[in-house]
Design an enzyme around this catalytic site. Structure first.
Site, mmCIF file in Angstrom:
data_model
loop_
_atom_site.group_PDB
_atom_site.id
_atom_site.type_symbol
_atom_site.label_atom_id
_atom_site.label_comp_id
_atom_site.label_asym_id
_atom_site.label_seq_id
_atom_site.Cartn_x
_atom_site.Cartn_y
_atom_site.Cartn_z
ATOM 1 N N HIS A 137 9.410 20.832 8.473
ATOM 2 C CA HIS A 137 8.427 21.829 8.906
ATOM 3 C C HIS A 137 9.088 23.199 9.023
ATOM 4 O O HIS A 137 10.321 23.313 9.001
ATOM 5 C CB HIS A 137 7.817 21.449 10.270
ATOM 6 C CG HIS A 137 6.751 20.403 10.182
ATOM 7 N ND1 HIS A 137 7.036 19.065 10.202
ATOM 8 C CD2 HIS A 137 5.405 20.512 10.071
ATOM 9 C CE1 HIS A 137 5.901 18.370 10.108
ATOM 10 N NE2 HIS A 137 4.907 19.224 10.030
ATOM 11 N N LYS A 141 8.026 25.434 14.443
ATOM 12 C CA LYS A 141 7.416 24.230 15.013
ATOM 13 C C LYS A 141 8.121 23.840 16.296
ATOM 14 O O LYS A 141 9.358 23.802 16.364
ATOM 15 C CB LYS A 141 7.448 23.079 14.007
ATOM 16 C CG LYS A 141 6.702 21.842 14.512
ATOM 17 C CD LYS A 141 6.415 20.868 13.405
ATOM 18 C CE LYS A 141 5.710 19.611 13.923
ATOM 19 N NZ LYS A 141 4.403 19.945 14.544
ATOM 20 N N THR A 148 3.261 13.416 13.677
ATOM 21 C CA THR A 148 2.870 12.637 12.508
ATOM 22 C C THR A 148 3.981 11.685 12.093
ATOM 23 O O THR A 148 3.736 10.513 11.768
ATOM 24 C CB THR A 148 2.517 13.567 11.335
ATOM 25 O OG1 THR A 148 1.444 14.413 11.731
ATOM 26 C CG2 THR A 148 2.134 12.779 10.106
#
Length: 249
Positions: A137, A141, A148
């Site tokens: 990511h 983040k 997830t």
């Protein structure tokens, strides 16, 4: 339908764009400058049918309590609170409201999850294949590993007898064979990439989902809002897909 947005960052803006395209109205907006927790009652939502929450983990649980207490249906994409799912279920039941949560609202990622679930019965018998999860990511983040990635790992763990725990930390020596390794990378502006790797001595299988824009998540969230409005109970994206695809019991 009238939607109240909690979180007006890039995801909130993407949700608003998709919601308006689909004929909905944004009835209220909340962010760090206008906190939802400063609202006295549900009237601050402007008559919203559903709240869509993409805010921050620190206040997620308190905000969810408000939605349930006010009896307002909600879609929650904020992560970091799911250890309290039993408590949230009680709140939702008391408030007779609906709440749909997911760590990732990409419908494509939901397909990947179903594909992995389909592999598990055979994979559990083929112990020559080891398995791991990796996610990447952007540098902004907050949580690591992503919600997830942890959800994918939990699904794998539930279906593999030889794996007994999730290991999210860097390994500086040989890893326990019973550990399912979940690794993370934070780099640049990557929206989100999740990889499930099956590795043996003779070959490797990789199932990869790469998000190309925030619209992928926004579309799933708005469709979830359309689905949960008027329902009572605690739901996930799987509940919505099972009903829409006609694959439920």
């Amino acid at each position: 339908m009238r939607i109240a947005l909690v979180g007006t960052g890039r995801m909130g803006q993407a949700v608003e764009a998709v919601a308006v395209e689909r004929g909905h109205t944004i009835s209220a907006r909340f962010d760090a400058e206008t906190p939802l927790l400063d609202a006295r009652d549900a009237s601050a939502l402007g008559g919203a049918d559903v709240v869509v929450d993409f805010s921050v983990p620190d206040v997620a649980l308190d905000q969810i309590h408000r939605y349930a207490f006010w009896g307002v249906d909600a879609v929650v994409g904020t992560t970091g609170w799911t250890d309290d799912l039993p408590t949230v279920r009680e709140w939702v039941e008391e408030g007779q409201s609906g709440l749909l949560w997911a760590p990732n609202f990409s419908l494509g990622l939901a397909l990947v999850s179903r594909a992995v679930a389909g592999l598990l019965p055979l994979l559990d018998r083929l112990d020559e294949y080891d398995v791991a999860v990796h996610e990447a990511h952007h540098t902004g983040k907050v949580d690591s590993p992503s919600g997830t990635a942890l959800r994918l790992a939990e699904e794998l763990l539930a279906g593999l007898g030889r794996k007994t725990r999730i290991e999210p930390e860097t390994q500086h020596g040989a890893i326990d064979p019973a550990a399912l390794h979940v690794t993370s990378q934070r780099v640049g502006a990557v929206l989100g990439e999740h990889t499930v790797t099956l590795d043996s001595d003779v070959d490797q299988i990789r199932v990869v989902h790469t998000a190309k824009s925030r619209r992928a998540f926004a579309l799933g969230a708005v469709r979830a809002a359309e689905w949960v409005a008027g329902r009572q109970g605690l739901f996930t994206l799987d509940d919505m897909l099972e009903e829409e695809l006609g694959t439920g019991d």
